[in-house]
Design an enzyme around this catalytic site. Structure first.
Site, PDB file in Angstrom:
ATOM      1  N   ILE A   1      33.365  46.377  45.327  1.00 17.78           N
ATOM      2  CA  ILE A   1      34.218  47.086  46.285  1.00 17.78           C
ATOM      3  C   ILE A   1      35.498  46.263  46.436  1.00 17.78           C
ATOM      4  CG2 ILE A   1      33.047  46.056  48.286  1.00 17.78           C
ATOM      5  CD1 ILE A   1      34.346  49.708  47.997  1.00 17.78           C
ATOM      6  N   HIS A   2      36.341  46.335  45.416  1.00 15.00           N
ATOM      7  CA  HIS A   2      37.424  45.381  45.174  1.00 15.00           C
ATOM      8  C   HIS A   2      38.312  45.089  46.395  1.00 15.00           C
ATOM      9  CE1 HIS A   2      36.515  45.849  40.879  1.00 15.00           C
ATOM     10  NE2 HIS A   2      36.505  47.156  41.092  1.00 15.00           N
TER      11      HIS A   2
END
Length: 314
Positions: free
Chosen positions: A242-243
């Site tokens: 979940i950058h």
């Protein structure tokens, strides 16, 4: 201690939505003075619409949203509907926003806010291509020493790239903008894919997020379910990165990140490696260390904090 004032510059994007909700769920530590949008994951009209949807999902319509640059500084726009869907945030049922965009252009808002605020008060958090920030620096260079820090999701080194063999998406879309920001002298912290690949959502964590009962958390989990479909060939389990949320996590708990000051430059000339963030991890060049590079995050601490904060939203 007063909350840290931030501008979130973004191209929502599923992981952008998580980063924004994470910040809006942390009002004691972070004061979001504005959200600026840029073309990236999808074109500008959709990133702007999506930012408004996320603000309304969090019931934080007090946070103004400003539309910014519709194209990179030099290159043609590359978008990522194959990852984020046609809307940019496919997977959640979010109503059309009733909150309007601000009339002021995002670049003008960035310049005005920095010039009016005390020097070193405003942090800029970039979750997409860095076009708006670079254009603001170009339009009014006096803002550069006034920025407390630029904290970005973008780049990488040890993992290579996720858009080309050398380049990560956010940097590749507008490498000239990223090059300007890295070379500006502003303190920069980079959460590249080396770091974000160590922050992977599991199905079990998403189940915990839903169980908070928060409407915002449930819709965030729906977004994540769509987003997790992409990149399945890369990762050996059902967990997915979940950058952009790593930017918010760093602002809230920098101690949970492995980090090192390095010289970083962005390639803007090679047809093979354009957009690559060249990280002098071992200090072999002797160049000034201009970037705090985040290498890894303590995933358990990161996801516990994000669960608490997004779960606290209505």
């Amino acid at each position: 201690m007063s909350a840290r004032k931030i501008i979130i510059d973004t191209d929502p994007g599923h992981d952008d939505a998580f980063a924004i909700l994470f910040a809006l769920g942390s009002p004691e530590e972070l004061e979001v003075v504005g959200i600026t949008t840029v073309a990236g994951n999808v074109p500008l009209p959709l990133t702007s619409l999506n930012a408004l949807k996320v603000v309304e999902l969090a019931k934080r319509t007090d946070v103004p949203v400003y539309a910014g640059c519709a194209a990179p500084m030099v290159r043609k726009l590359l978008t990522a509907e194959h990852i984020h869907g046609e809307t940019g945030i496919d997977g959640a049922d979010l109503p059309h926003p009733v909150t309007p965009l601000q009339n002021e252009h995002a670049v003008n808002f960035i310049v005005r806010t920095l010039m009016e605020a005390p020097e070193g008060e405003i942090t800029i958090c970039t979750l997409g291509p860095m076009t708006n920030v670079a254009m603001a620096m170009t339009m009014e260079p006096r803002i550069i020493p006034r920025i407390r820090e630029v904290v970005l999701m973008g780049g990488g080194f040890f993992e290579g790239g996720n858009t080309t063999p050398a380049a990560e998406f956010n940097i590749f879309v507008d490498p000239h903008a990223a090059h300007k920001v890295f070379a500006s002298g502003v303190p920069v912290t980079m959460a590249g894919i080396d770091c974000t690949y160590t922050a992977q959502m599991t199905p079990e964590w998403l189940q915990k997020l839903r169980k908070t009962g928060s409407h915002a958390a449930v819709q965030a989990a729906n977004l994540a379910d769509f987003f997790r479909q992409y990149g399945s060939h890369k990762f050996p389990t059902e967990a997915r990165p979940i950058h952009d949320a790593c930017v918010t996590g760093y602002l809230l708990a920098p101690e949970i990140y492995e980090q090192r000051m390095c010289h970083v430059t962005v390639d803007i000339s090679s047809p093979v490696t354009i957009g690559m963030t060249v990280v002098d991890w071992w200090g072999v060049t002797g160049n000034d260390k201009n970037c705090n590079v985040l290498r890894r995050v303590d995933a358990d601490a990161f996801f516990a904090l994000m669960l608490e904060r997004i779960g606290s939203l209505p």
